[in-house]
Design a protein around this motif. Structure first.
Motif, PDB file in Angstrom:
ATOM      1  N   MET A   1       1.817  -7.157  -1.099  1.00 31.58           N
ATOM      2  CA  MET A   1       1.563  -5.756  -1.253  1.00 31.58           C
ATOM      3  C   MET A   1       1.166  -5.185   0.103  1.00 31.58           C
ATOM      4  O   MET A   1       0.400  -5.776   0.819  1.00 31.58           O
ATOM      5  CB  MET A   1       0.442  -5.578  -2.272  1.00 31.58           C
ATOM      6  N   THR A   2       1.725  -4.036   0.419  1.00 31.13           N
ATOM      7  CA  THR A   2       1.506  -3.414   1.725  1.00 31.13           C
ATOM      8  C   THR A   2       0.932  -2.004   1.554  1.00 31.13           C
ATOM      9  O   THR A   2       1.014  -1.426   0.456  1.00 31.13           O
ATOM     10  CB  THR A   2       2.829  -3.303   2.497  1.00 31.13           C
ATOM     11  N   PRO A   3       0.406  -1.433   2.631  1.00 30.20           N
ATOM     12  CA  PRO A   3      -0.051  -0.039   2.558  1.00 30.20           C
ATOM     13  C   PRO A   3       1.073   0.924   2.161  1.00 30.20           C
ATOM     14  O   PRO A   3       0.820   1.932   1.503  1.00 30.20           O
ATOM     15  CB  PRO A   3      -0.548   0.237   3.982  1.00 30.20           C
ATOM     16  N   ILE A   4       2.303   0.599   2.526  1.00 30.11           N
ATOM     17  CA  ILE A   4       3.444   1.447   2.158  1.00 30.11           C
ATOM     18  C   ILE A   4       3.607   1.492   0.632  1.00 30.11           C
ATOM     19  O   ILE A   4       3.907   2.545   0.062  1.00 30.11           O
ATOM     20  CB  ILE A   4       4.746   0.942   2.832  1.00 30.11           C
ATOM     21  N   GLU A   5       3.399   0.371  -0.018  1.00 31.86           N
ATOM     22  CA  GLU A   5       3.510   0.330  -1.475  1.00 31.86           C
ATOM     23  C   GLU A   5       2.402   1.161  -2.135  1.00 31.86           C
ATOM     24  O   GLU A   5       2.648   1.837  -3.139  1.00 31.86           O
ATOM     25  CB  GLU A   5       3.471  -1.112  -1.971  1.00 31.86           C
ATOM     26  N   ILE A   6       1.214   1.111  -1.557  1.00 28.23           N
ATOM     27  CA  ILE A   6       0.123   1.949  -2.062  1.00 28.23           C
ATOM     28  C   ILE A   6       0.475   3.421  -1.867  1.00 28.23           C
ATOM     29  O   ILE A   6       0.248   4.249  -2.746  1.00 28.23           O
ATOM     30  CB  ILE A   6      -1.214   1.600  -1.377  1.00 28.23           C
ATOM     31  N   ARG A   7       1.050   3.753  -0.711  1.00 29.57           N
ATOM     32  CA  ARG A   7       1.469   5.127  -0.446  1.00 29.57           C
ATOM     33  C   ARG A   7       2.442   5.602  -1.522  1.00 29.57           C
ATOM     34  O   ARG A   7       2.269   6.678  -2.101  1.00 29.57           O
ATOM     35  CB  ARG A   7       2.116   5.232   0.931  1.00 29.57           C
ATOM     36  N   LYS A   8       3.451   4.808  -1.800  1.00 25.27           N
ATOM     37  CA  LYS A   8       4.447   5.182  -2.813  1.00 25.27           C
ATOM     38  C   LYS A   8       3.797   5.368  -4.180  1.00 25.27           C
ATOM     39  O   LYS A   8       4.110   6.322  -4.901  1.00 25.27           O
ATOM     40  CB  LYS A   8       5.547   4.129  -2.887  1.00 25.27           C
ATOM     41  N   TYR A   9       2.906   4.467  -4.535  1.00 28.65           N
ATOM     42  CA  TYR A   9       2.220   4.545  -5.833  1.00 28.65           C
ATOM     43  C   TYR A   9       1.418   5.838  -5.939  1.00 28.65           C
ATOM     44  O   TYR A   9       1.507   6.558  -6.933  1.00 28.65           O
ATOM     45  CB  TYR A   9       1.318   3.318  -5.997  1.00 28.65           C
ATOM     46  N   LEU A  10       0.640   6.146  -4.897  1.00 30.59           N
ATOM     47  CA  LEU A  10      -0.178   7.357  -4.934  1.00 30.59           C
ATOM     48  C   LEU A  10       0.660   8.627  -4.840  1.00 30.59           C
ATOM     49  O   LEU A  10       0.316   9.646  -5.439  1.00 30.59           O
ATOM     50  CB  LEU A  10      -1.229   7.334  -3.825  1.00 30.59           C
ATOM     51  N   GLN A  11       1.751   8.584  -4.107  1.00 33.51           N
ATOM     52  CA  GLN A  11       2.625   9.749  -4.040  1.00 33.51           C
ATOM     53  C   GLN A  11       3.201  10.073  -5.415  1.00 33.51           C
ATOM     54  O   GLN A  11       3.340  11.237  -5.769  1.00 33.51           O
ATOM     55  CB  GLN A  11       3.759   9.523  -3.035  1.00 33.51           C
ATOM     56  N   GLU A  12       3.519   9.058  -6.178  1.00 31.95           N
ATOM     57  CA  GLU A  12       4.066   9.257  -7.522  1.00 31.95           C
ATOM     58  C   GLU A  12       3.000   9.744  -8.504  1.00 31.95           C
ATOM     59  O   GLU A  12       3.248  10.623  -9.312  1.00 31.95           O
ATOM     60  CB  GLU A  12       4.672   7.964  -8.047  1.00 31.95           C
ATOM     61  N   ARG A  13       1.813   9.155  -8.421  1.00 29.96           N
ATOM     62  CA  ARG A  13       0.747   9.469  -9.384  1.00 29.96           C
ATOM     63  C   ARG A  13      -0.108  10.654  -8.960  1.00 29.96           C
ATOM     64  O   ARG A  13      -0.761  11.249  -9.800  1.00 29.96           O
ATOM     65  CB  ARG A  13      -0.165   8.252  -9.554  1.00 29.96           C
ATOM     66  N   LYS A  14      -0.192  10.923  -7.666  1.00 28.99           N
ATOM     67  CA  LYS A  14      -1.031  11.980  -7.074  1.00 28.99           C
ATOM     68  C   LYS A  14      -2.520  11.637  -7.100  1.00 28.99           C
ATOM     69  O   LYS A  14      -3.234  11.932  -6.163  1.00 28.99           O
ATOM     70  CB  LYS A  14      -0.829  13.342  -7.738  1.00 28.99           C
ATOM     71  N   LEU A  15      -2.996  11.014  -8.169  1.00 30.01           N
ATOM     72  CA  LEU A  15      -4.405  10.695  -8.329  1.00 30.01           C
ATOM     73  C   LEU A  15      -4.521   9.403  -9.135  1.00 30.01           C
ATOM     74  O   LEU A  15      -3.854   9.252 -10.154  1.00 30.01           O
ATOM     75  CB  LEU A  15      -5.075  11.843  -9.090  1.00 30.01           C
ATOM     76  N   ALA A  16      -5.361   8.472  -8.665  1.00 30.12           N
ATOM     77  CA  ALA A  16      -5.530   7.208  -9.383  1.00 30.12           C
ATOM     78  C   ALA A  16      -6.893   6.614  -9.060  1.00 30.12           C
ATOM     79  O   ALA A  16      -7.408   6.787  -7.952  1.00 30.12           O
ATOM     80  CB  ALA A  16      -4.441   6.211  -8.999  1.00 30.12           C
TER      81      ALA A  16
END
Length: 73
Positions: free
Chosen positions: A1-16
């Motif tokens: 898991m990379t910071p890029i994957e976290i970025r994608k996840y948060l971009q999709e969810r907006k808030l988590a």
């Protein structure tokens, strides 16, 4: 898991919550936090802390369930 994957996840969810992010990537909250701090430092993520928890006032809420991260851009 990379910071890029976290970025994608948060971009999709907006808030988590930290807990939700850790569950999604099957990692501990301790492993996720430094990668979130990277995005906070870059000004892309905002950390929200709720001192109220679930509003019951019992202080039994897991901090990871009330620590929320928001993607800003």
């Amino acid at each position: 898991m990379t910071p890029i994957e976290i970025r994608k996840y948060l971009q999709e969810r907006k808030l988590a919550t930290l807990h939700d992010i850790a569950l999604h990537f099957r990692m501990t909250t301790e492993a996720i936090s430094p990668m979130l701090e990277l995005w906070i430092h870059k000004g892309k993520v905002k950390k929200h802390l709720s001192s109220l928890g679930c509003f019951k006032g019992c202080c039994k809420c897991d901090p990871a369930t009330i620590e929320t991260y928001e993607w800003l851009s």
